[in-house]
Motif scaffolding. Structure first.
Motif, PDB file in Angstrom:
ATOM      1  N   ASP A  83      -3.812   1.602  -2.609  1.00  0.00           N
ATOM      2  CA  ASP A  83      -3.128   0.353  -2.916  1.00  0.00           C
ATOM      3  C   ASP A  83      -2.965   0.230  -4.426  1.00  0.00           C
ATOM      4  N   PHE A 134      -8.050  -2.853   2.310  1.00  0.00           N
ATOM      5  CA  PHE A 134      -7.155  -2.787   3.457  1.00  0.00           C
ATOM      6  C   PHE A 134      -7.674  -3.642   4.609  1.00  0.00           C
ATOM      7  N   PRO A 169       0.829  -1.209   0.000  1.00  0.00           N
ATOM      8  CA  PRO A 169       0.000   0.000   0.000  1.00  0.00           C
ATOM      9  C   PRO A 169       0.865   1.261   0.000  1.00  0.00           C
ATOM     10  N   LYS A 215     -10.065   2.675   0.955  1.00  0.00           N
ATOM     11  CA  LYS A 215      -9.043   2.936  -0.045  1.00  0.00           C
ATOM     12  C   LYS A 215      -9.262   4.298  -0.700  1.00  0.00           C
ATOM     13  N   CYS A 255      -5.265  -0.047   9.549  1.00  0.00           N
ATOM     14  CA  CYS A 255      -4.224   0.981   9.589  1.00  0.00           C
ATOM     15  C   CYS A 255      -3.960   1.332  11.049  1.00  0.00           C
ATOM     16  N   ASP A 266      -2.551  -4.490   3.562  1.00  0.00           N
ATOM     17  CA  ASP A 266      -3.599  -4.917   2.640  1.00  0.00           C
ATOM     18  C   ASP A 266      -4.048  -6.336   3.015  1.00  0.00           C
ATOM     19  N   CYS A 287      -0.305   0.687   7.132  1.00  0.00           N
ATOM     20  CA  CYS A 287      -1.531   0.048   6.650  1.00  0.00           C
ATOM     21  C   CYS A 287      -1.186  -1.298   6.005  1.00  0.00           C
TER      22      CYS A 287
END
Length: 702
Positions: free
Chosen positions: A325, A331, A299, A355, A334, A380, A378
């Motif tokens: 991303d 995601f 990301p 996102k 975070c 993914d 963050c």
């Protein structure tokens, strides 16, 4: 001694026999060749000892030679040979033959460098040696080839190791030796054996500067920056996992060069650079960087606020970041991390980041000053994290707000005059508002405010006060953090007792002669201390004046001021009043000067009282004899308009002195003076000039 004359390259000899009774001892002599060269050889007992050849350095300069002799008889022989049959001027000389005690032969022991050592251009080479000689030496120096250098060791000590330094600027093979000198000994100069040193072109160097060990992703183009250093660079080669990947045949010396390479497959790679010069000296970079190539791109997180190197005070800070991303993945979460001195003090997690949408859900209140940093990581759905970005925050201590304030001009302050309150606020956080609060007898009297005042700049509030009394004041300031502070004081307001009135553009008051200067007579009467004085300068003043306190109202002596009244120019409601030196123009009003109250002591002198429609001066007490002790003198009184006008009209008055006035009436039925219910009015014998139908109203003559 000189050798004999030789022909056709023959040999000339000089011989001496010496007997040594108590040996060993030394034989020493000086010798040289002619400038036309030749070859001179020395023998002891028929055995060769040394020679001088025309190919030797400084063969035509005197040189000393010494060797030992044992006890017994010895034959010393010097043999000179010509090297050119045609030359008739080749000779050899010997001089100062000396047979004496055996003195140790001087020696120079060489330690390093050895003949096989290799040095590079620009290297500073150390030549190490030890002089062996019992007597005192002047100095020893380094010779490169046939020339002495400027490198010396002064007064070297026997048996001590010394070093002479020399830097070579060119490549090559050099002969060198150490030469020592002693001016007081028969050994004036002696030299070590010649040695050889090789100076080579230095090999290149190369340093990797970026990107360092890192991660990449399939399909990425990556770059590696390196800096080679050599004056004769030939090429530089990039190696990936030990295999040549790219060659730069024109690398730039001393500057950053870049290799680019494409990452096709995931895996672990090692990269280094090797550079070669024109002599095929090749050097590999001391760094070998490890690079990991992943399949999935991580990301991307942009830290938006607070920006890097943000500075604030103890307060709540809102954090804003945007996550995206490149692979289009959603995601997992975070996490915001806050650090102080690289130690984590707070972590906050967003379990559902969106996102491409800025997230402002994190905030944190810093409760103490310090240097902080923050980042957001963050992940993914495949667990790949972003490359962390770090922003720094400096939280400063919120120093107390300060306010310094004062009343400008600390002298007397008078009613209804502008007074300046000067203040200087100082704050490191930022000012929001400053307010001047005024109090009378402890009760709020009023306030003034400034929004967003300037920090550390002196500013002012302007106020005036209608009453003579002591007021308390406070200037309070707030910063943007709602901290506040104030400065307080008192100011005393009094009434002036000596004032001046002027007409703007026509006259001026004498500077410093009065408490206050006014442009209106009515304002001066309003503010004056009872019993005070008002001086009116030249000018035209349109006012209806009410005198309600004891005072003296005096016109300028040079040019009388004129008072125009629309109703009644002057109404007197107080005793102890003097009016002098004016032109009073009623402009058809009923009375120019009038008294309606019961008052004591009125002085009306030296005035021009004009254009009264009914009476010039009208004094009317409310009760019998209630207007007392009146002086009306030296006035010019002119009344007109209607029948029955009166210059001076008195009612309920007593003790009135009327002297040297001029009274004029321009209508048929008019009276200079009228009295009603008055007593002790003195006018008849006081030189009054009356130009009216009657000097007094007839009904009141008796």
């Amino acid at each position: 001694m000189r050798s004999g004359k030789n022909f056709t390259a023959g040999t000339s000899k000089i011989c001496r026999e010496v007997i040594v009774e108590d040996g060993p001892t030394n034989v020493s002599f000086w010798w040289k060749l002619s400038t036309d060269r030749g070859h001179l050889i020395f023998y002891v007992d028929g055995k060769y000892k040394t020679d001088i050849k025309e190919i030797d350095q400084n063969y035509d300069k005197w040189k000393n030679y010494t060797c030992p002799l044992s006890t017994g008889t010895h034959k010393l022989e010097w043999s000179f040979s010509k090297t050119s049959a045609e030359s008739e001027s080749q000779f050899g000389w010997i001089d100062d033959l000396h047979i004496g005690p055996c003195e140790e032969f001087p020696e120079v022991v060489i330690h390093s460098p050895n003949d096989t050592a290799t040095y590079y251009v620009g290297d500073r080479v150390g030549f190490n040696y030890t002089p062996i000689y019992d007597n005192e030496l002047d100095y020893c120096t380094l010779m490169i080839g046939d020339e002495e250098t400027d490198q010396k060791n002064e007064s070297p000590i026997n048996g001590t190791k010394y070093t002479l330094q020399y830097r070579f600027n060119d490549t090559g093979s050099y002969n060198w030796s150490i030469v020592c000198y002693n001016s007081t000994s028969k050994w004036k100069r002696w030299q070590s054996a010649n040695r050889t040193i090789s100076i080579m072109d230095p090999p290149p160097t190369v340093e990797l500067s970026s990107p360092g060990p890192r991660q990449g992703y399939e399909g990425m183009n990556m770059s590696l920056t390196y800096t080679p250093s050599d004056n004769k660079l030939k090429n530089c080669t990039l190696y990936i996992n030990g295999t040549v990947d790219d060659v730069n045949c024109t690398p730039e010396n001393g500057t950053a060069n870049t290799f680019s390479y494409h990452c096709d497959k995931s895996g672990n790679y090692t990269a280094h650079v090797e550079c070669c010069d024109d002599s095929n000296n090749c050097v590999r970079s001391p760094q070998s960087w490890n690079i990991t190539i992943l399949k999935n791109q991580p990301p991307i997180v942009d830290l938006e606020y607070p920006e890097d190197n943000y500075t604030s005070h103890n307060k709540t800070v809102h954090f804003v970041y945007t996550q995206d991303d490149p692979d289009g993945e959603e995601f997992e979460n975070c996490t915001l991390s806050i650090f102080i001195n690289e130690s984590s003090i707070k972590e906050m997690v967003n379990e559902s980041p969106r996102k491409g949408v800025a997230d402002a859900s994190f905030n944190w209140t810093f409760d103490r000053p310090g240097n902080y940093s923050w980042t957001v990581i963050c992940y993914d759905k495949e667990g790949a994290p972003n490359d962390p970005q770090l922003h720094h925050i400096t939280i400063q201590k919120d120093e107390p707000l300060t306010v310094t304030a004062r009343v400008v001009d600390g002298g007397e302050h008078y009613v209804n005059q502008t007074i300046q309150f000067e203040y200087t606020p100082t704050d490191d956080l930022g000012l929001k508002r400053c307010v001047l609060y005024l109090y009378a007898d402890g009760l709020p009297y009023g306030n003034r405010s400034h929004e967003s005042p300037e920090n550390n700049i002196t500013q002012t509030f302007n106020c005036s006060f209608p009453q003579n009394r002591t007021y308390s004041w406070s200037i309070t300031c707030w910063d943007i953090g709602q901290n506040k502070n104030n400065s307080t004081g008192n100011v005393s307001i009094t009434r002036p007792d000596n004032v001046c009135v002027y007409e703007n553009g026509t006259s001026l008051c004498e500077a410093g002669a009065f408490d206050v200067d006014y442009e209106n007579i009515g304002d001066a009467i309003r503010d004056l201390l009872p019993g005070g004085n008002i001086t009116v300068m030249e000018g035209n003043y349109t006012e209806d004046l009410v005198i309600d306190k004891p005072l003296t109202l005096k016109g300028n002596d040079d040019v009388r001021p004129t008072i125009y009244g629309d109703v009644e120019p002057i109404i007197i409601k107080s005793g102890d009043v003097t009016i002098s030196g004016f032109i009073l123009d009623g402009r058809n009003v009923s009375h120019n000067i009038c008294v309606y109250n019961d008052v004591n002591i009125i002085n009306i002198t030296n005035n021009s009282i004009l254009n009264g429609k009914d009476e010039g001066i009208y004094l009317h007490g409310k009760t019998a004899h209630s207007v007392k002790n009146v002086n009306i003198s030296y006035n010019n009184i002119q009344v007109f308009k209607i029948s029955g006008v009166i210059g001076i009209n008195l009612t309920n008055c007593t003790n009135v002195f009327i002297c040297e006035n001029t009274i004029g009436c321009n209508v048929t039925t008019s009276y200079g003076i009228a009295r009603k219910n008055c007593q002790n009015v003195k006018w008849f014998d006081n030189k009054n000039d009356i130009f009216c139908s009657y000097k007094v109203r007839p009904t009141e003559i008796s």
